[in-house]
Design a protein around this motif. Structure first.
Motif, PDB file in Angstrom:
ATOM      1  N   GLU A  91       0.732  -1.114   0.106  1.00 53.41           N
ATOM      2  CA  GLU A  91      -0.074  -0.080  -0.137  1.00 53.41           C
ATOM      3  C   GLU A  91       0.768   1.207   0.008  1.00 53.41           C
ATOM      4  OE1 GLU A  91      -2.462  -0.432   3.322  1.00 53.41           O
ATOM      5  OE2 GLU A  91      -3.696  -1.964   2.508  1.00 53.41           O
ATOM      6  N   SER A  97       2.318   1.464  -3.677  1.00 59.44           N
ATOM      7  CA  SER A  97       1.421   1.694  -4.662  1.00 59.44           C
ATOM      8  C   SER A  97       1.079   3.295  -4.753  1.00 59.44           C
ATOM      9  CB  SER A  97       0.132   1.034  -4.253  1.00 59.44           C
ATOM     10  OG  SER A  97      -0.429   1.230  -2.904  1.00 59.44           O
ATOM     11  N   GLN A 120      -0.795  -0.332  -9.646  1.00 55.38           N
ATOM     12  CA  GLN A 120      -1.996  -0.436  -8.943  1.00 55.38           C
ATOM     13  C   GLN A 120      -3.103  -1.653  -9.277  1.00 55.38           C
ATOM     14  OE1 GLN A 120      -3.632   3.575  -8.866  1.00 55.38           O
ATOM     15  NE2 GLN A 120      -2.061   4.442  -7.802  1.00 55.38           N
ATOM     16  N   LYS A 121      -3.005  -1.750 -10.585  1.00 51.52           N
ATOM     17  CA  LYS A 121      -3.789  -2.838 -10.874  1.00 51.52           C
ATOM     18  C   LYS A 121      -3.176  -4.042 -10.781  1.00 51.52           C
ATOM     19  CE  LYS A 121      -6.153  -0.590 -15.023  1.00 51.52           C
ATOM     20  NZ  LYS A 121      -6.285  -0.513 -16.411  1.00 51.52           N
ATOM     21  N   LYS A 160      -3.715  -4.926  -7.106  1.00 53.11           N
ATOM     22  CA  LYS A 160      -5.414  -5.258  -6.787  1.00 53.11           C
ATOM     23  C   LYS A 160      -5.374  -6.989  -7.185  1.00 53.11           C
ATOM     24  CE  LYS A 160      -7.473  -1.016  -7.506  1.00 53.11           C
ATOM     25  NZ  LYS A 160      -8.533  -0.147  -8.371  1.00 53.11           N
ATOM     26  N   LYS A 202      -2.931  -8.819  -7.105  1.00 51.36           N
ATOM     27  CA  LYS A 202      -2.174  -9.736  -6.242  1.00 51.36           C
ATOM     28  C   LYS A 202      -3.154 -10.073  -4.957  1.00 51.36           C
ATOM     29  CE  LYS A 202       1.645  -9.714  -3.024  1.00 51.36           C
ATOM     30  NZ  LYS A 202       0.713  -9.857  -1.693  1.00 51.36           N
ATOM     31  N   ALA A 203      -4.026  -8.800  -4.525  1.00 57.47           N
ATOM     32  CA  ALA A 203      -4.961  -9.236  -3.328  1.00 57.47           C
ATOM     33  C   ALA A 203      -5.858 -10.374  -3.618  1.00 57.47           C
ATOM     34  CB  ALA A 203      -5.388  -7.893  -2.960  1.00 57.47           C
ATOM     35  N   LYS A 204      -6.446 -10.123  -4.918  1.00 61.47           N
ATOM     36  CA  LYS A 204      -7.494 -11.207  -5.169  1.00 61.47           C
ATOM     37  C   LYS A 204      -6.907 -12.552  -5.084  1.00 61.47           C
ATOM     38  CE  LYS A 204     -10.165  -8.073  -8.290  1.00 61.47           C
ATOM     39  NZ  LYS A 204     -10.817  -7.838  -9.365  1.00 61.47           N
TER      40      LYS A 204
END
Length: 855
Positions: A37, A40, A48-49, A52, A54-56
């Motif tokens: 974070e 980013s 940033q995409k 996101k 990676k978080a998913k």
């Protein structure tokens, strides 16, 4: 999976499954997310995409781990239940085998009919014996069904109380005797395995001789119909054990035998149980090792995710390799559920590394067993760029490979003409000229905003569909220039640029044209001359952002020319270099050059000029050849009047049209020549055995051809390149001019080509193997598109198209072909000038790249 779940639920009814706690996510992953974070905030939109994404993937990974833990717990419970059931089955089988062996070894005493009453505790009659056996079977069966675990585990006391009818004293004595016998025979019969069930005590007692059994066999007619069920019950191990206990209590003569232990099945039973326990311990140890390995892989993944946010690129690469190795090892030794976990761990590590690098290219965690064929993936179109050759200049002096130039005369006209064609919404793309390093930009058309240019539009704001264009002519730009053309709707726009040069005086008097070419890795030229009075200068340019390492191979009439100093020429981004070929291949009438670049793509062009003493003998910008192949097609060959050619070549026999052929292989090439005209193939007499030596060049005269426009086709048995030198002039005392027509590629698709700003340009179109149809749209000075003119070309013929027949102010022509037409532009000036330019290929905007799916 559904069958496995059903079996697992059925087996776990007897024994609850072991609860395996789900692996906890690594704590460092939360730290990595926090670091991500912070990073980013400074990353670009693409980064940033990637974060996101990676978080998913992390969320999906946690779900997969929880599911894997549940599956592991069920599998362990199922395995434990199967082990327990298998052990019980083996023990029961051993007990049956022992009872059967003892029964066969015993010697029963036959009972005679009408014998004296039996002593106390012994059945008096056969009927009473049968009744006692039936009672024993019924009681044993009832006890078996009422057991706490559903397994048959009768004790000696129950077996004794189930003896045949006797006196109270005999019953008490029988019960006590059976208990004593059980205690004496098995004083320490307990399983050391806590998971193993208790073995029935009666199964280990020796069987006594039964007097009632011979009576049952001797008097079958006295048995009732229900006796079949009694016999079946009596055959069970519980009933037999109870019968043995009752008989032992009633017969004092068998007490000594009943008190002895039964070593027949005891020792093998204990050995089997120990073996089973050792096997179970090995299985549990293997499961523990697998769990430790999984935890190690998870900790490695957590370390990679944590380090990828702030560590260096090299450290991340090393960690990524370790994670791949761990995942590979786990997939090779573990079950299917382990393989799934390893693949997910590798994918998470790759996405974490990609987020830190900045939405870079993803590296596959492991190559698939079946790889898909490589395919070319087209990137979104970028600006189409092409490099225009510099204005021809006279050599003033030579210093190394970079010559000094000077103006060739006073009356010189050098122009750059370009055309940019709109889309169906009449939007004209942005275009400009600039130097190789991007400086000194000259806008030609206004650039459309990028967000609007990405929109694919089929009509304008009023809903009308149409096309227009913009033709621009720039004067006084002598350096090499880069022409850039903006894409519209994600596709490369139609348009190109052309350099034209004309000098009426000086040593470089004549006409020359050259198409602005897109960068490439390989360039070939044929027919260069370094003989006395001739000068060939190779111009190299690197318009890319990558350094290029260039090498040249020169071929002459005798074969390859040794050029060690031309093998490692370094061109930095935006740099150009001029090479005087006469310094490497001296006094040669025909030279071919092959230019190869490693790294950045480059452009190459050749300035060719000649003098006959002090008389100018022509200038030209030699175009590059098509790739070496067995068929070479040269469109737009022009032959002067025979009278002029004879007069010009009276004193110099080389001033005639010539065909130059170069073999690009060590085996040489044999070839034949075909000449195509508007009515088909033209009769021409050439030697039957035309050939060129290994890596050498050869020359054939075309003086026999009548004046007019032709297409020359060379067909060979090995790859070659070819070009035609054209000569224009009539008086040897006056200046003459030359032009080189090079072998060309077919035009695939649609492309626009400007007409030369000097002289009068015409287009030669040829179809070799099959008929062809071409749509030609002439563009006027104001950019307006005229009505489309359809041109039909028969197979094996060549035609000429003059744009002036459509519009007097013709500035360019847009050609659309069926990928079967060769096109070249021939320009004629005064009585002593001629030039030739190749048709540019359709714009690609940006090259495609090869992508390997799965491997």
């Amino acid at each position: 999976m559904s069958d496995e779940k059903n079996v697992n639920s059925a087996d776990s009814a007897d024994k609850p499954a072991e609860q395996v706690p789900a692996p906890k996510p690594a704590a460092s992953s939360q730290g990595a997310a926090g670091s991500g974070e912070q990073v980013s905030a400074a990353l670009s939109r693409a980064e940033q995409k990637a974060a996101k994404a990676k978080a998913k993937v992390d969320a999906k990974l946690e779900k997969a781990r929880a599911k894997e833990a549940q599956l592991r717990a069920k599998a362990d419970a199922k395995k434990a239940a199967r082990e327990q059931k298998s052990l019980e089955a083996e023990q029961e089988s051993a007990a049956k085998a022992e009872a059967k062996a003892q029964k066969k070894s015993a010697t029963p005493a036959p009972a005679k009919p009408g014998a004296a009453p039996a002593p106390a505790g012994e059945p008096a009659t056969a009927g009473s014996a049968k009744t006692g056996q039936a009672d024993q079977g019924s009681k044993a069966e009832a006890e078996e069904k009422s057991g706490p675990s559903g397994n048959s585990q009768p004790n000696a006391t129950t077996a004794a109380t189930g003896a045949p009818e006797a006196k109270p004293e005999a019953k008490d004595h029988s019960a006590q005797t059976a208990q004593q016998n059980s205690a004496v025979a098995h004083p320490a019969h307990k399983s050391t395995d806590p998971a193993a069930p208790a073995v029935p005590a009666a199964a280990h007692e020796p069987k006594a001789a039964h007097k009632a059994e011979p009576e049952l066999a001797a008097t079958p007619e006295k048995q009732k119909p229900a006796e079949s069920s009694k016999d079946a019950a009596a055959d069970s191990p519980t009933a037999k054990a109870a019968e043995d206990a009752g008989t032992a209590a009633a017969s004092p003569s068998t007490e000594a035998a009943s008190k002895e232990p039964a070593p027949i099945a005891k020792e093998p039973e204990n050995a089997k149980a120990a073996k089973r326990r050792r096997k179970l311990e090995k299985i549990r140890a293997a499961e523990a090792a697998k769990e430790e390995q999984a935890q190690l892989a998870q900790s490695t993944e957590a370390g990679i995710a944590s380090e990828s946010a702030a560590g260096s690129v090299n450290a991340r690469r090393k960690k990524l390799d370790k994670a791949r190795a761990a995942a590979s090892k786990d997939a090779a030794t573990a079950s299917t559920r382990k393989k799934t976990g390893a693949v997910l761990l590798s994918l998470a590590a790759v996405l974490a590394a990609s987020a830190a690098v900045g939405a870079g290219s993803l590296v596959a965690p492991k190559a698939a067993e079946k790889t898909l064929p490589a395919a070319v993936t087209n990137l979104p179109a970028g600006d189409a760029s092409s490099v225009c050759a510099p204005t021809p200049k006279l050599l003033k002096g030579v210093d190394g490979t970079d010559p000094q130039f000077a103006a060739g005369g006073k009356e010189i006209s050098s122009n750059l003409r370009s055309i940019a064609v709109s889309d169906l919404a009449k939007r004209i793309p942005g275009s400009s000229f600039a130097k190789l390093d991007g400086t000194s930009e000259r806008p030609l058309t206004e650039r459309i905003a990028e967000d609007q240019a990405l929109e694919a539009r089929g009509s304008d704001d009023d809903g009308q569909t149409g096309r227009t264009s913009k033709v621009s002519t720039v004067n006084g730009v002598d350096d090499a220039q880069v022409y850039s053309l903006q894409p519209l709707g994600g596709l490369a726009s139609e348009g190109s640029a052309l350099r034209s040069y004309q000098a009426k005086d000086g040593d470089l008097a004549g006409l020359a044209t050259g198409t602005c070419q897109a960068p490439a890795s390989t360039w070939r030229f044929t027919g260069l001359q370094t003989s006395t009075g001739s000068t060939s200068v190779m111009n190299l340019a690197n318009p890319t952002h990558t350094t290029a390492q260039v090498s040249l191979r020169l071929r002459g009439p005798e074969g390859l020319i040794d050029t060690p100093t031309l093998q490692s020429i370094v061109l930095a981004p935006g740099e150009s270099r001029a090479l005087v070929l006469g310094g490497y291949a001296q006094d040669m009438d025909s030279v071919s050059a092959e230019v190869t670049s490693l790294g950045g793509k480059i452009t190459a062009s050749v300035q060719q000029a000649a003098l006959r003493g002090l008389t100018p003998s022509g200038v030209d910008l030699v175009a590059a050849n098509a790739s070496a192949s067995n068929t070479q097609v040269i469109p737009g060959v022009w032959i002067d009047e025979k009278s002029n050619s004879d007069a010009l070549s009276k004193d110099d026999g080389t001033l005639v049209p010539q065909l130059h052929v170069s073999a690009t292989g060590s085996s040489g090439a044999g070839y034949k020549v075909k000449v195509l005209g508007k009515d088909g193939e033209v009769a021409a007499s050439f030697d039957d055995n035309l050939a060129v030596s290994s890596n050498a060049t050869g020359v054939q005269s075309l003086k026999q051809l009548a004046s007019g426009y032709y297409t020359i086709v060379v067909e060979s048995d090995a790859p070659v390149t070819a070009a035609v030198r054209m000569v224009r002039g009539s008086d040897p005392k006056d200046s003459s001019d030359t032009a080189w027509a090079a072998s060309s590629n077919v035009l695939a698709g649609t492309q626009a080509m400007p007409l030369s700003a000097n002289g009068t340009g015409k287009f030669a179109l040829a179809a070799v193997d099959s008929d062809s149809t071409v749509e030609a749209t002439v563009v006027g000075k104001n950019g307006k598109l005229n009505k489309v003119k359809k041109l039909a070309i028969n197979a094996g013929s060549s035609i000429v198209f003059d744009p002036k027949t459509v519009a007097d102010d013709a500035q360019a022509v847009i050609f659309s072909t069926d990928a079967n037409t060769y096109i070249g532009q021939l320009t004629l000036g005064s009585e002593r000038s001629i030039a030739w330019a190749a048709m540019p290929q359709a714009n690609a905007g940006r090259d495609g790249i090869v992508v390997n799916i799965g491997g």
